[in-house]
Write a protein that holds these residues in place. Structure first.
Motif, PDB file in Angstrom:
ATOM      1  N   LYS A 165       3.623  -4.171   9.230  1.00  0.00           N
ATOM      2  CA  LYS A 165       4.223  -2.977   9.842  1.00  0.00           C
ATOM      3  C   LYS A 165       3.617  -1.710   9.262  1.00  0.00           C
ATOM      4  N   MET A 166       3.391  -1.697   7.938  1.00  0.00           N
ATOM      5  CA  MET A 166       2.784  -0.526   7.319  1.00  0.00           C
ATOM      6  C   MET A 166       1.345  -0.328   7.797  1.00  0.00           C
ATOM      7  N   LYS A 167       0.676  -1.423   8.137  1.00  0.00           N
ATOM      8  CA  LYS A 167      -0.680  -1.313   8.683  1.00  0.00           C
ATOM      9  C   LYS A 167      -0.664  -0.634  10.047  1.00  0.00           C
ATOM     10  N   LEU A 213      -1.350   1.294  -4.454  1.00  0.00           N
ATOM     11  CA  LEU A 213      -2.575   0.510  -4.336  1.00  0.00           C
ATOM     12  C   LEU A 213      -3.538   1.121  -3.324  1.00  0.00           C
ATOM     13  N   SER A 214      -2.995   1.626  -2.241  1.00  0.00           N
ATOM     14  CA  SER A 214      -3.832   2.263  -1.226  1.00  0.00           C
ATOM     15  C   SER A 214      -4.518   3.508  -1.782  1.00  0.00           C
ATOM     16  N   ASP A 266      -4.260   0.077   5.164  1.00  0.00           N
ATOM     17  CA  ASP A 266      -5.117  -0.939   5.768  1.00  0.00           C
ATOM     18  C   ASP A 266      -5.482  -2.011   4.750  1.00  0.00           C
ATOM     19  N   PHE A 267      -4.595  -2.990   4.570  1.00  0.00           N
ATOM     20  CA  PHE A 267      -4.828  -4.068   3.620  1.00  0.00           C
ATOM     21  C   PHE A 267      -5.240  -5.356   4.331  1.00  0.00           C
ATOM     22  N   LYS A 275       7.567   7.100  10.244  1.00  0.00           N
ATOM     23  CA  LYS A 275       6.197   6.806  10.657  1.00  0.00           C
ATOM     24  C   LYS A 275       5.263   7.593   9.748  1.00  0.00           C
ATOM     25  N   ALA A 276       4.189   6.971   9.311  1.00  0.00           N
ATOM     26  CA  ALA A 276       3.287   7.639   8.379  1.00  0.00           C
ATOM     27  C   ALA A 276       1.885   7.059   8.528  1.00  0.00           C
TER      28      ALA A 276
END
Length: 310
Positions: free
Chosen positions: A146-148, A109-110, A161-162, A156-157
């Motif tokens: 957490k992914m944001k 989606l990103s 930004d949702f 870590k990557a």
């Protein structure tokens, strides 16, 4: 654009659609949206349906399979973004998904340029539903948060930004023991990182107002967008509460019962929905979210005649 950014500049007018059943033509959805998009829609919300376990008969015997009755949420998201140049907010559900599948879905989606997702637990369809790594929507919201921050499952990557939406239930979720407990569950989702709330359909503006006040009292301070479903037939008056566990005001029931023809029912339902939306806006609602159930005629009539939107 993120939903919370839109809310700074306009009254939200969003619609929810459902993907076609497996193997059905998507052209019916396009036909419906071609009409609805004339109303300057802020974003389109697309439902997602859970993976179910089914048993089918083949030449070699009975086979156990996993399937989704209405697939295509991600593909439809891309198609609508391209066709209408509109923000699309796909549903992300708990049922039948692993943490790895969620992470992969969010990455996809990103890459597509999607900036908003709507996180829900998902319906309990039957006892043969596929297993999941999640029980509650708050767990999904937490993983997205957490992914944001760039924290993936095992590395870590680059942060994703949702803007995250969640569901609220002004008359409580049918499984909750009471509204107070259900509000605690909503606060857990907001505390985990949710940015806005879309409510289950409401048919009484006072119910929405009371719900918002209770939310504010316990510290749920994100925007709360009321969900509205135009009811344009006597049959739906009895079908909608049975399926969605909501109440229909007696005054509206009496108005519909006095109708003599389907056209009168349609017009009465449209007028009631317009009155409801205008009262919701007077109460300070940040806009309105319309559940279309794949239909567009009544929603178009409502949106053409509502005042004070935008």
């Amino acid at each position: 654009m993120k939903v919370i950014e839109k809310l700074k500049n306009e009254k939200i007018v969003s619609i929810e659609i459902i993907p076609p059943k497996r193997g059905e033509d998507v052209e019916n959805i396009f036909s419906t949206l071609d009409r609805l998009m004339k109303s300057d829609i802020s974003f389109i919300n697309i439902t997602r349906h859970p993976v179910e376990i089914d048993f089918i008969e083949t030449d070699s015997g009975i086979v156990k399979i996993q399937k989704v009755k209405r697939p295509g949420t991600i593909g439809l998201t891309a198609a609508l973004m391209k066709r209408y140049n509109v923000d699309v907010v796909p549903h992300i559900i708990c049922k039948g998904i692993s943490k790895f599948e969620l992470e992969d879905t969010l990455i996809d989606l990103s890459i597509m340029g999607v900036e908003n997702v709507f996180v829900i637990r998902g319906e309990e369809v039957n006892s043969n539903q596929s297993t999941s790594d999640y029980r509650y929507a708050s767990e999904l919201v937490n993983q997205i948060a957490k992914m944001k921050d760039g924290e993936y499952l095992y590395t870590k990557a680059k942060p994703v930004d949702f803007c995250v939406g969640v569901a609220g239930y002004p008359e409580k979720h049918y499984e909750a023991p009471n509204l107070e407990q259900d509000l605690k569950f909503l606060k857990e989702k907001v505390d985990a990182g949710a940015d806005f709330v879309i409510t289950q359909m409401v048919f009484d503006a006072d119910v929405y107002k009371s719900f918002v006040n209770k939310c504010r009292e316990i510290g749920v301070n994100v925007p709360i967008i009321p969900g509205v479903k135009p009811i344009v037939s006597k049959k739906s008056i009895y079908a909608i509460p049975k399926k969605f566990f909501v109440s229909i005001p007696q005054q509206f029931i009496e108005r519909m019962e006095n109708c003599k023809t389907p056209k009168e029912e349609f017009d009465t339902g449209v007028r009631f929905t317009i009155e409801l939306i205008e009262k919701l806006l007077e109460y300070g609602a940040p806009g309105v979210h319309i559940f279309t159930m794949g239909r567009g005629e009544e929603a178009c009539e409502v949106l053409k005649n509502v005042k004070n939107l935008k």
